[in-house]
Design an enzyme around this catalytic site. Structure first.
Site, mmCIF file in Angstrom:
data_model
loop_
_atom_site.group_PDB
_atom_site.id
_atom_site.type_symbol
_atom_site.label_atom_id
_atom_site.label_comp_id
_atom_site.label_asym_id
_atom_site.label_seq_id
_atom_site.Cartn_x
_atom_site.Cartn_y
_atom_site.Cartn_z
ATOM 1 N N LYS A 1 41.750 30.029 47.907
ATOM 2 C CA LYS A 1 41.955 29.093 46.836
ATOM 3 C C LYS A 1 43.204 28.133 47.032
ATOM 4 O O LYS A 1 44.322 28.458 47.459
ATOM 5 C CB LYS A 1 42.316 30.150 45.362
ATOM 6 C CG LYS A 1 42.021 29.341 44.224
ATOM 7 C CD LYS A 1 42.292 30.196 42.869
ATOM 8 C CE LYS A 1 42.071 29.616 41.639
ATOM 9 N NZ LYS A 1 42.280 30.630 40.467
HETATM 10 O O1 G3P Z 1 42.658 31.051 37.387
HETATM 11 C C1 G3P Z 1 42.924 29.925 36.931
HETATM 12 C C2 G3P Z 1 42.546 29.916 35.436
HETATM 13 O O2 G3P Z 1 41.751 30.468 35.161
HETATM 14 C C3 G3P Z 1 43.942 29.786 34.590
HETATM 15 O O3 G3P Z 1 43.525 30.136 33.121
HETATM 16 O O4 G3P Z 1 44.161 30.656 31.113
HETATM 17 O O5 G3P Z 1 46.066 30.503 32.752
HETATM 18 O O6 G3P Z 1 44.722 28.620 31.648
HETATM 19 P P1 G3P Z 1 44.968 29.852 32.063
#
Ligand code: G3P
Length: 217
Positions: A87
């Protein structure tokens, strides 16, 4: 549509895997920190532990931000396990690294994508997955789902093979709406998958069936 779970919590990953619908896992430094994973060796071991629970792709994020360091860290991650996808953040050095990894056959997930232009660039560089963060766009009163739709249109226009991995999913309707748009993958918390199960008419209908089945005895 592939279902990924967005967590580094092994119990939640096991629970999703046992449901039988899990296609992979995404992690990020914040999710790893949340689980209290510290130190390079422990972090690398944790990625392997995740790979041993699930059958599909596991995104492991680099911390580096320069081309040479991203390549070094990404190659180390890719060697950990065949299921690892490297990633890489959507920055100039990251795009160079994605192109490098793509040429070497190392699979990548371009993360922190917030615009159609960024997604176009990630596809041009050969990213395996692109991760638009729809929940974080919604958080700032921008339509995250609209971004997923724009990327779908652009990729379909040119036949880009990069898979749209709808990330920052917060709830079940995000999942359903991403499926309607045609996102290839969604990654969200376990609750966003569990929520798909729920309907009050299912619960009341089952209660009635079970009540009426008592007359069979
Ligand atoms: O993994 C990246 C993404 O899914 C992050 O999600 O909920 O932290 O905005 P969030």
């Amino acid at each position: 549509m592939k279902f990924f779970i967005d967590t580094a919590n092994l119990d939640q990953i096991r629970e999703a895997q046992e449901l039988g619908v899990l296609d992979g896992v995404t992690t990020n430094p914040s999710l790893m920190a949340k689980e209290g994973i510290r130190g390079r060796d422990n972090i690398l071991k944790h990625y392997v532990d995740i790979c041993e629970i699930v059958d599909g792709d596991v995104s492991a994020e680099v911390i580096a931000t320069t081309f040479d360091e991203i390549v070094k860290e990404g190659e180390e991650l890719a060697e950990l396990h065949p299921q690892i996808v490297v990633k890489v953040p959507m920055i100039k050095e990251g795009i160079k690294a994605i192109k490098y990894f793509s040429d070497k056959g190392i699979r990548t997930n371009c993360t922190l994508v917030f615009s159609a232009g960024q997604a176009l660039l990630a596809a041009k560089a050969g990213a395996t997955y692109v991760s638009p963060f729809l929940g974080r766009l919604d958080d700032i009163s921008t339509d995250g789902l609209q971004l997923i739709a724009e990327i779908r249109q652009i990729y379909d226009n040119y036949g880009f093979e990069t898979q749209i991995l709808a990330a920052s999913i917060r709830h079940t309707m995000h999942v359903v709406n991403c499926a309607k748009i045609g996102a290839d993958v969604m990654t969200g918390p376990l609750s966003s998958i569990d929520g798909l199960l729920k309907h009050p008419l299912t619960d009341s209908g089952l209660a009635k069936f079970l009540e009426d089945a008592k007359s069979f005895n």
